[in-house]
Design an enzyme around this catalytic site. Structure first.
Site, PDB file in Angstrom:
ATOM      1  N   GLU A 441      13.013   7.103   4.797  1.00 35.04           N
ATOM      2  CA  GLU A 441      13.117   7.003   6.361  1.00 35.04           C
ATOM      3  C   GLU A 441      11.188   6.098   6.860  1.00 35.04           C
ATOM      4  O   GLU A 441      10.762   6.306   7.338  1.00 35.04           O
ATOM      5  CB  GLU A 441      13.258   8.016   7.457  1.00 35.04           C
ATOM      6  CG  GLU A 441      14.885   7.893   7.426  1.00 35.04           C
ATOM      7  CD  GLU A 441      15.251   6.423   8.282  1.00 35.04           C
ATOM      8  OE1 GLU A 441      15.094   5.717   8.262  1.00 35.04           O
ATOM      9  OE2 GLU A 441      16.487   5.976   7.213  1.00 35.04           O
TER      10      GLU A 441
HETATM   11  C1  LIG Z   1      17.539   9.734  -1.872  1.00 34.08           C
HETATM   12  C2  LIG Z   1      16.964   8.352  -1.293  1.00 34.08           C
HETATM   13  C3  LIG Z   1      17.601   7.620  -0.573  1.00 34.08           C
HETATM   14  C4  LIG Z   1      17.047   6.415   0.312  1.00 34.08           C
HETATM   15  N1  LIG Z   1      18.054   6.136   0.789  1.00 34.08           N
HETATM   16  C5  LIG Z   1      18.063   5.065   1.810  1.00 34.08           C
HETATM   17  C6  LIG Z   1      18.662   4.540   2.730  1.00 34.08           C
HETATM   18  O1  LIG Z   1      19.742   4.746   2.238  1.00 34.08           O
HETATM   19  N2  LIG Z   1      18.305   3.366   3.102  1.00 34.08           N
HETATM   20  C7  LIG Z   1      17.672   1.897   2.686  1.00 34.08           C
HETATM   21  O2  LIG Z   1      17.129   1.336   2.806  1.00 34.08           O
HETATM   22  N3  LIG Z   1      15.873   2.502   1.752  1.00 34.08           N
HETATM   23  C8  LIG Z   1      16.387   3.945   1.422  1.00 34.08           C
HETATM   24  N4  LIG Z   1      15.727   4.770   1.013  1.00 34.08           N
HETATM   25  C9  LIG Z   1      14.554   4.382   0.508  1.00 34.08           C
HETATM   26  C10 LIG Z   1      13.180   4.632   1.116  1.00 34.08           C
HETATM   27  O3  LIG Z   1      13.416   4.375   2.020  1.00 34.08           O
HETATM   28  C11 LIG Z   1      12.059   4.004   0.265  1.00 34.08           C
HETATM   29  O4  LIG Z   1      11.970   4.349  -1.180  1.00 34.08           O
HETATM   30  C12 LIG Z   1      11.456   4.339   0.659  1.00 34.08           C
HETATM   31  O5  LIG Z   1      11.102   3.503   2.451  1.00 34.08           O
HETATM   32  C13 LIG Z   1       9.522   4.138   0.389  1.00 34.08           C
HETATM   33  O6  LIG Z   1       9.380   2.917  -0.424  1.00 34.08           O
HETATM   34  P1  LIG Z   1       9.313   2.802  -2.085  1.00 34.08           P
HETATM   35  O7  LIG Z   1      10.412   3.545  -2.577  1.00 34.08           O
HETATM   36  O8  LIG Z   1       9.703   0.868  -1.978  1.00 34.08           O
HETATM   37  O9  LIG Z   1       8.202   3.103  -2.434  1.00 34.08           O
HETATM   38  P2  LIG Z   1       6.579   1.950  -1.956  1.00 34.08           P
HETATM   39  O10 LIG Z   1       6.624   1.156  -0.551  1.00 34.08           O
HETATM   40  O11 LIG Z   1       6.570   1.173  -3.465  1.00 34.08           O
HETATM   41  O12 LIG Z   1       5.201   2.749  -1.641  1.00 34.08           O
HETATM   42  C14 LIG Z   1       4.966   3.704  -3.207  1.00 34.08           C
HETATM   43  C15 LIG Z   1       4.139   4.621  -2.179  1.00 34.08           C
HETATM   44  O13 LIG Z   1       3.062   3.688  -1.470  1.00 34.08           O
HETATM   45  C16 LIG Z   1       2.278   4.323  -0.146  1.00 34.08           C
HETATM   46  N5  LIG Z   1       2.540   2.435   1.101  1.00 34.08           N
HETATM   47  C17 LIG Z   1       3.488   2.126   0.626  1.00 34.08           C
HETATM   48  N6  LIG Z   1       2.465   0.608   1.309  1.00 34.08           N
HETATM   49  C18 LIG Z   1       1.549   1.287   2.014  1.00 34.08           C
HETATM   50  C19 LIG Z   1       0.592   0.917   2.473  1.00 34.08           C
HETATM   51  N7  LIG Z   1       0.823  -0.156   3.482  1.00 34.08           N
HETATM   52  N8  LIG Z   1      -0.975   1.513   2.629  1.00 34.08           N
HETATM   53  C20 LIG Z   1      -0.326   2.832   2.374  1.00 34.08           C
HETATM   54  N9  LIG Z   1       0.300   3.314   2.145  1.00 34.08           N
HETATM   55  C21 LIG Z   1       1.631   2.307   1.163  1.00 34.08           C
HETATM   56  C22 LIG Z   1       3.811   4.542  -0.144  1.00 34.08           C
HETATM   57  O14 LIG Z   1       3.902   5.922   1.584  1.00 34.08           O
HETATM   58  C23 LIG Z   1       4.532   5.569  -1.037  1.00 34.08           C
HETATM   59  O15 LIG Z   1       4.001   6.283  -1.426  1.00 34.08           O
HETATM   60  C24 LIG Z   1      16.086   5.995  -0.237  1.00 34.08           C
HETATM   61  C25 LIG Z   1      14.963   6.366  -1.085  1.00 34.08           C
HETATM   62  C26 LIG Z   1      15.479   7.964  -1.563  1.00 34.08           C
HETATM   63  C27 LIG Z   1      14.865   8.180  -2.878  1.00 34.08           C
END
Ligand SMILES: Cc1cc2nc3c(=O)[nH]c(=O)nc-3n(C[C@H](O)[C@H](O)[C@H](O)COP(=O)(O)OP(=O)(O)OC[C@H]3O[C@@H](n4cnc5c(N)ncnc54)[C@H](O)[C@@H]3O)c2cc1C
Length: 598
Positions: A441
Site C-alpha cells: 500500500e
Molecule cells: C506480500 C505482498 C502483497 C502485495 N499485495 C499487492 C496487491 O494486492 N496489489 C498490488 O498492486 N500490489 C501489491 N503489492 C506490491 C506492493 O504494493 C509494492 O511492493 C510496494 O508498493 C513497493 O513497490 P516495489 O516493491 O516495486 O518497490 P519499489 O517501488 O521498487 O521501491 C523500492 C524502495 O524504494 C523506495 N522508493 C521508491 N520510489 C521512491 C521515491 N520516489 N522516493 C523515495 N523512495 C522511493 C520505496 O519506498 C522502497 O523502499 C504487494 C507486495 C507484497 C510483498
C-alpha cells in the site's frame, strides 16, 4: 499456542468516552448502532475473532496456500469455513449502504471490529479486506449498472475483490505501467499484461473474483496521466449475471514469502481478458486512490492489530516466566525466582507497547470517525474539515502504526528471550506478518513523502493548521488544570517541535527538495507522536472525568489510563526532540557521497 482477547472494553472507552460516539447519532447509520447495539456488535465480532479466526492463524502460517498445476489455489484448512462464517454474519457489508445490500453501519464500527479480526488472523482477513477496498472503489466510481452487477454479490461475500497495480518493473512509480487495454468496440476492453504480488489474486473461498486492474488504453499518454482502471472478473457473467465462462486471467505462480502465508500472493497473467472501464478513461489513478486510502487505513490497522496481539502474549509470558530476582527484593519468595514482569527492562517493553496500542486505537478510531463524518454529514463545513483530517492522517496512520507495529512485534518477541525465536510460541509469526504492512500500500518512505510533499501544503496548509489549532486549544483549555499539567506540558512541547519542524520544511524544502525528502520519515514519526500524544491527553481527560464520578468499581481501569498516559508523556513523547534535531540537519551529509562510495 498464542492467546488473544479482543480489547472490547478499551474500544468502548475510546468510542463512548473519548470520541463522544453518541454525539454523532444524527449521521446516517449511527442511530442504528446506538451504544448498546455497538456493544453487542463488538462482543459478537470479538467472539468470531477469538474463537474462529485466531485458532487458524498458526494453521495458515504452517500450511500456506498451494497452487495446483491448473492454476487454482487452495487456501489453508479451515479458511473457507471461517470466511463463510464471516460473510454469513454480515461482516463484509457492515458499513456498506443498505441500498447495495450492506448494513449501512458506521465505518468506525467496521474499523473497531476489523482490529480484532486482524489481530486474530491478519492473513485471512486480507481476503475480505481487499474486497471491501474494491467495493469502496465501485461505490464511488461505478456506473449504476456496474454497481447493480457487481456490488450485491461482493457485499454478500459470494464474490471477492482484488487490486492489481504492481508489475515486475513498476511498483511505487505507476507511471511506468505497461499493462494494456484495447477497446472491443462494444464498450468493453481486452486487458493484457502481467501483475505481480497480487494479494488474494486466486483462491478457493468465493464463486468469482473481481479484479480491479490498472492498465493503459492503447494510444493513451505516457506516465500516470494515461492510466485507467478496469473491472476484470475471473469468470465472465452469463445473461443472468451469474459466473459463466472462464475469463483469460490466471494465476501463474504464488510468491514464497516471509509472512502472511495464509494469504495467496499471486503473479496474475492477463491475456486479452475481458474487462470494463471503471470511472473515466485515463482517470484510473484517481479511482484507485479511493481504494488505496481505505486500504491504507486498513494497513495501519494491521500494524496496530499485530502490536496488540504480540503485546498480549508478551504480558502472559512475562507473568509466567521465572528468571532472576527483582532488584528491590523478591516478589515471589515462595518460588525459586520472580516472574520476569518484575524487571524494569521488561516493564519498559510492556509499557511502551501498551501505551502505543491504546493511543494507536484511539487515533485509528478518530480517523475512522472522521471518514464517517466526511461521507455522511449534511454540513458542508463539517464534511470538509473531516475530509481534511482524513487526507492528512492517512499517511501518518499507515506509516507510523505499521513501523511501530513491526517494532513492537520484535519487542514482544524479545520478552520471550530465546523462546521467542522458536516457531511454536508464535512470536516469530507476528514479526514476519507485521513486516509486510510497512511495505505494501505504498512503502512507508513513500507515505512520509506523501505527507510532506502533498498533504502539508494542500489548500494552503488548511488541514495541518486545523490540527495544530485543535491540539493547541486543548492544551490551552486545560492549562489551569493541575491534574492535566504533566500531560499537556509534554504534549505542548511535542507540538512546538512539530511546528518548528513544519516551519523548517517550509523554509528549506521548497528551495532544496532533497531537504524535504531527507526530513520526511522523521517528520512523519514526529507527527505521529504528537497525534498519539493528543490521543493520550484526551484519554486522560476522559479517565479523570470518569474517575471523579466512578463509584462502580471501575476505578482501576481509569487509574491505569492515567499511569499509561503518563508513561507515554515521560518516555515516548521526548522522541519528538530527536526527530526535530535529525530532520533539521538537512540533506547535505546524507547526499554528499557519490553512489560509488557505498
Ligand atoms: C506480500 C505482498 C502483497 C502485495 N499485495 C499487492 C496487491 O494486492 N496489489 C498490488 O498492486 N500490489 C501489491 N503489492 C506490491 C506492493 O504494493 C509494492 O511492493 C510496494 O508498493 C513497493 O513497490 P516495489 O516493491 O516495486 O518497490 P519499489 O517501488 O521498487 O521501491 C523500492 C524502495 O524504494 C523506495 N522508493 C521508491 N520510489 C521512491 C521515491 N520516489 N522516493 C523515495 N523512495 C522511493 C520505496 O519506498 C522502497 O523502499 C504487494 C507486495 C507484497 C510483498
Amino acid at each position: 499456542m498464542p492467546i488473544f482477547r479482543a480489547p472490547v472494553e478499551d474500544t468502548l472507552f475510546v468510542l463512548n468516552d473519548v470520541l463522544g460516539y453518541e454525539r454523532h447519532s444524527n449521521l446516517a447509520g449511527f442511530s442504528d448502532a446506538s451504544p448498546d447495539v455497538l456493544e453487542a456488535i463488538l462482543a459478537e465480532g470479538a467472539k468470531l475473532a477469538e474463537n474462529v479466526m485466531h485458532p487458524l492463524n498458526r494453521v495458515g502460517d504452517l500450511e500456506g496456500c498451494v497452487r495446483d498445476d491448473d492454476g487454482s489455489v487452495a487456501t489453508p484448512k479451515g479458511f473457507k469455513e471461517a470466511f463463510d462464517q464471516y460473510r454469513e454474519g454480515g461482516w463484509m457489508g457492515l458499513a456498506v449502504p443498505a441500498e447495495h445490500g450492506g448494513q449501512g453501519l458506521p465505518y468506525t464500527v467496521h474499523s473497531a471490529v476489523g482490529e480484532y479480526m486482524s489481530s486474530a488472523n491478519m492473513a485471512l482477513m486480507m481476503y475480505p479486506g481487499l474486497t471491501q477496498g474494491a467495493i469502496a472503489a465501485l461505490l464511488v466510481h461505478g456506473s449504476d449498472e456496474q454497481k447493480a452487477t457487481w456490488l450485491p454479490k461482493m457485499v454478500e461475500g459470494a464474490w471477492t475483490g482484488t487490486m492489481n497495480l504492481t508489475e515486475p518493473h513498476c511498483g511505487t512509480d505507476l507511471g511506468l505501467l505497461r499493462s494494456k487495454a484495447v477497446p472491443n468496440g462494444d464498450g468493453s476492453y481486452k486487458i493484457s499484461g502481467q501483475k505481480i504480488f497480487i494479494s488474494a489474486g486466486e483462491h478457493d473461498m468465493s464463486d468469482n473474483i473481481v479484479h480491479l486492474v490498472l492498465a493503459r488504453i492503447e494510444g493513451a499518454p505516457e506516465g500516470v496521466k494515461g492510466i485507467s482502471l478496469f473491472i476484470v472478473p475471473k469468470f465472465n457473467l452469463d445473461a443472468s449475471g451469474n459466473p459463466g465462462t472462464r475469463n483469460a486471467v490466471s494465476c501463474g505462480s504464488l510468491e514464497e514469502k516471509m509472512g502472511i502465508h495464509g494469504n495467496a500472493t499471486c503473479v496474475m497473467n492477463y491475456d486479452e481478458a475481458h474487462g470494463f472501464l471503471l470511472g473515466e478513461a485515463n482517470g484510473g489513478l484517481k479511482a484507485m486512490f479511493t481504494m488505496m486510502n481505505e486500504a491504507r487505513l486498513g494497513v495501519g490497522l494491521q500494524g496496530l492489530a499485530v502490536s496488540e496481539v504480540a503485546y498480549q502474549n508478551a504480558v502472559a509470558y512475562a507473568k509466567d516466566r521465572l528468571q532472576g530476582r527483582s532488584l528491590t527484593g523478591p516478589k515471589a519468595p515462595d518460588k525459586k525466582a520472580d516472574p520476569i514482569i518484575v524487571h524494569p527492562d521488561i516493564r519498559r517493553k510492556l509499557m511502551t507497547m501498551k501505551a502505543f496500542n491504546e493511543a494507536g486505537r484511539a487515533l485509528l478510531l478518530w480517523t475512522a470517525l472522521n471518514s464517517d463524518i466526511a461521507h455522511r454529514s449534511e454540513d458542508e463545513a463539517e464534511r470538509q474539515a473531516a475530509d481534511d483530517h482524513m487526507g492528512l492522517m492517512t499517511p501518518v496512520v499507515k506509516g507510523v502504526l505499521t513501523d511501530k507495529g513491526f517494532e513492537h512485534a520484535v519487542m514482544a518477541q524479545q520478552v520471550f528471550g530465546g523462546h521467542g525465536y522458536i516457531e511454536e510460541h508464535g512470536m516469530s509469526q507476528f514479526v514476519r506478518d507485521a513486516r509486510i504492512a510497512m511495505i505494501y500500500e505504498g512503502a512507508n518512505g513513500v507515505q512520509a513523502l506523501d505527507l510532506v510533499g502533498r498533504k502539508l501544503g494542500l489548500n494552503g496548509g488548511r488541514a495541518v493548521q486545523a490540527f495544530f489549532k485543535e491540539v493547541g486549544e486543548f492544551c490551552e483549555a486545560n492549562r489551569a488544570d493541575e491534574q492535566m499539567a504533566p500531560y499537556t506540558k509534554a504534549l505542548k512541547k511535542g507540538l512546538n517541535d512539530l511546528q518548528a519542524a513544519t516551519m523548517w520544511l517550509v523554509q528549506n524544502g521548497m528551495t532544496n527538495p532533497d531537504d524535504a525528502g531527507a526530513a520526511s520519515t522523521d517528520y512523519m514519526h514526529l507527527f505521529g507522536l504528537v497525534a498519539l500524544g493528543y490521543m493520550w491527553a484526551k484519554m486522560v481527560k476522559s479517565a479523570q472525568d470518569k474517575l471523579a464520578a466512578a463509584a462502580d468499581g471501575s476505578a482501576a481501569f481509569y487509574e491505569t489510563k492515567l499511569v499509561t498516559g503518563r508513561y507515554f508523556m515521560e518516555r515516548v513523547m521526548p522522541e519528538t526532540a530527536a526527530h526535530l534535531a535529525r530532520l533539521s540537519s538537512g540533506s547535505a551529509t546524507m547526499m554528499a557521497l557519490p553512489a560509488e562510495a557505498f
